[in-house]
Design a protein around this motif. Sequence first.
Motif, PDB file in Angstrom:
ATOM      1  N   SER A  62       0.833  -1.203   0.000  1.00 64.91           N
ATOM      2  CA  SER A  62       0.000   0.000   0.000  1.00 64.91           C
ATOM      3  C   SER A  62       0.870   1.257   0.000  1.00 64.91           C
ATOM      4  O   SER A  62       1.969   1.252   0.547  1.00 64.91           O
ATOM      5  N   SER A  63       0.340   2.281  -0.608  1.00 62.76           N
ATOM      6  CA  SER A  63       1.041   3.571  -0.631  1.00 62.76           C
ATOM      7  C   SER A  63       0.040   4.642  -1.016  1.00 62.76           C
ATOM      8  O   SER A  63      -0.804   4.429  -1.890  1.00 62.76           O
ATOM      9  N   THR A  64       0.128   5.775  -0.380  1.00 60.78           N
ATOM     10  CA  THR A  64      -0.651   6.936  -0.823  1.00 60.78           C
ATOM     11  C   THR A  64       0.289   7.959  -1.455  1.00 60.78           C
ATOM     12  O   THR A  64       0.175   8.288  -2.641  1.00 60.78           O
ATOM     13  N   ARG A  65       1.257   8.444  -0.657  1.00 55.98           N
ATOM     14  CA  ARG A  65       2.130   9.530  -1.109  1.00 55.98           C
ATOM     15  C   ARG A  65       2.996   9.140  -2.309  1.00 55.98           C
ATOM     16  O   ARG A  65       3.021   9.821  -3.334  1.00 55.98           O
ATOM     17  N   ARG A 115       7.394  -0.562  -5.766  1.00 52.04           N
ATOM     18  CA  ARG A 115       7.381  -0.727  -4.309  1.00 52.04           C
ATOM     19  C   ARG A 115       7.166  -2.203  -4.012  1.00 52.04           C
ATOM     20  O   ARG A 115       6.280  -2.844  -4.575  1.00 52.04           O
ATOM     21  N   HIS A 143      14.489   3.770   0.552  1.00 51.41           N
ATOM     22  CA  HIS A 143      13.410   4.591  -0.014  1.00 51.41           C
ATOM     23  C   HIS A 143      14.078   5.861  -0.544  1.00 51.41           C
ATOM     24  O   HIS A 143      13.931   6.948   0.018  1.00 51.41           O
ATOM     25  N   GLN A 146      12.290   9.200  -1.210  1.00 51.63           N
ATOM     26  CA  GLN A 146      11.868   9.850   0.032  1.00 51.63           C
ATOM     27  C   GLN A 146      13.025  10.662   0.624  1.00 51.63           C
ATOM     28  O   GLN A 146      12.844  11.804   1.058  1.00 51.63           O
ATOM     29  N   PRO A 287       7.725  11.245   7.386  1.00 50.78           N
ATOM     30  CA  PRO A 287       7.476  10.778   6.016  1.00 50.78           C
ATOM     31  C   PRO A 287       6.020  10.386   5.777  1.00 50.78           C
ATOM     32  O   PRO A 287       5.599  10.271   4.615  1.00 50.78           O
ATOM     33  N   GLY A 288       5.260  10.165   6.872  1.00 48.82           N
ATOM     34  CA  GLY A 288       3.894   9.673   6.751  1.00 48.82           C
ATOM     35  C   GLY A 288       3.897   8.185   6.410  1.00 48.82           C
ATOM     36  O   GLY A 288       4.901   7.668   5.929  1.00 48.82           O
ATOM     37  N   PRO A 289       2.808   7.493   6.661  1.00 49.67           N
ATOM     38  CA  PRO A 289       1.643   8.010   7.385  1.00 49.67           C
ATOM     39  C   PRO A 289       1.938   8.139   8.876  1.00 49.67           C
ATOM     40  O   PRO A 289       2.691   7.345   9.429  1.00 49.67           O
TER      41      PRO A 289
END
Length: 331
Positions: A62-65, A115, A143, A146, A287-289
């Motif tokens: 999973s990833s959003t950003r 990813r 990462h 990032q 870095p979130g979340p």
Amino acid sequence: MAEHAGRSEGTYAAGSLLTVEDLSVADVGEILAMTARLERMDAAERKRVLDGRTVALLFYESSTRTRTSFELAAKSLGATTTLVSDKSSSIEKGESLKDTGLTLRALGAECIVLRHNASGAPNLLARTSGLPVLNAGDGMHQHPSQALLDVRAMLTRLGMEAAVDGKVNAKTLENVTVVIAGDILHSRVARSNAMLLPKLGAKVVLCGPEALLPDEAFGLNVTDAPSLELERDFERALERADVAMMLRIQKERLLANTGIDVAEYTARYQLNARRAARHALKVVMHPGPMNRGLEIDDAMADGPLSVIEEQVAHGLAVRRALLVRALGVSA
Ligand code: CP
């Protein structure tokens, strides 16, 4: 296809970014300069940069950003994107990473953003597909995009405009101390930043309890790496910090595997307004979340020192440059 051998295992297509270890200070400068150039372009001009090119986004986690910013970055440059997720593809039927990569290549992908939950998966994909691969986070390993966006967010907030434009060297951050606090052991973000920031001269202090920050963290002997220190006491770490980079704590992991009490962890390691008031922090990053109320409180996450939303925006900007670099386009 141009190839070069990096410190990553084997050879891989030029423009790949698998680990920050492969980035020289000059590389970082070029990426930042490209980021700035692309940001200054008007939208129509930018849209022509990767017109007709195809980028595949391959996400096993999973990833959003990261996923959204790579996708928006590619689209803003005029590229066609396709998303393959482990949840809705033949990966569910057991198709291997190698075969998935070869399939994407046969469909016209010229670059793969990957990813994966396994450390080293991007190296395997780069070797077997022959395509440039951008590591969007692999296991507990790396990462790199990032870390690059974190550097840009930091330089911007610290007012280092020439550096934001790419004029960086091994002393650019020599007066900056960055505390990275939390679950260092499991964090690819911590690992990438701890390797990249010292290249620009920053002092990095890793902070956390032993279960999340063993003495042998990253396999580095701290006495041989003077720009990197371990400090278990968060207050002592913050005493000399310019930047605090907080890491996400997985509550389940904390409870299940380490025996650390969440209330005790919060008392010792949470970045909150009461604690920050005792120190002279300039920048707060994550870095979130985030787990609000655990590693960071609302006042710090949303307060004037926070660059957390800016980090996300820098992610879009930096990932444009990484895509252009991967596809070998001059812009
Ligand atoms: N920072 C980061 O990698 O966030 P995502 O998991 O949402 O991509």
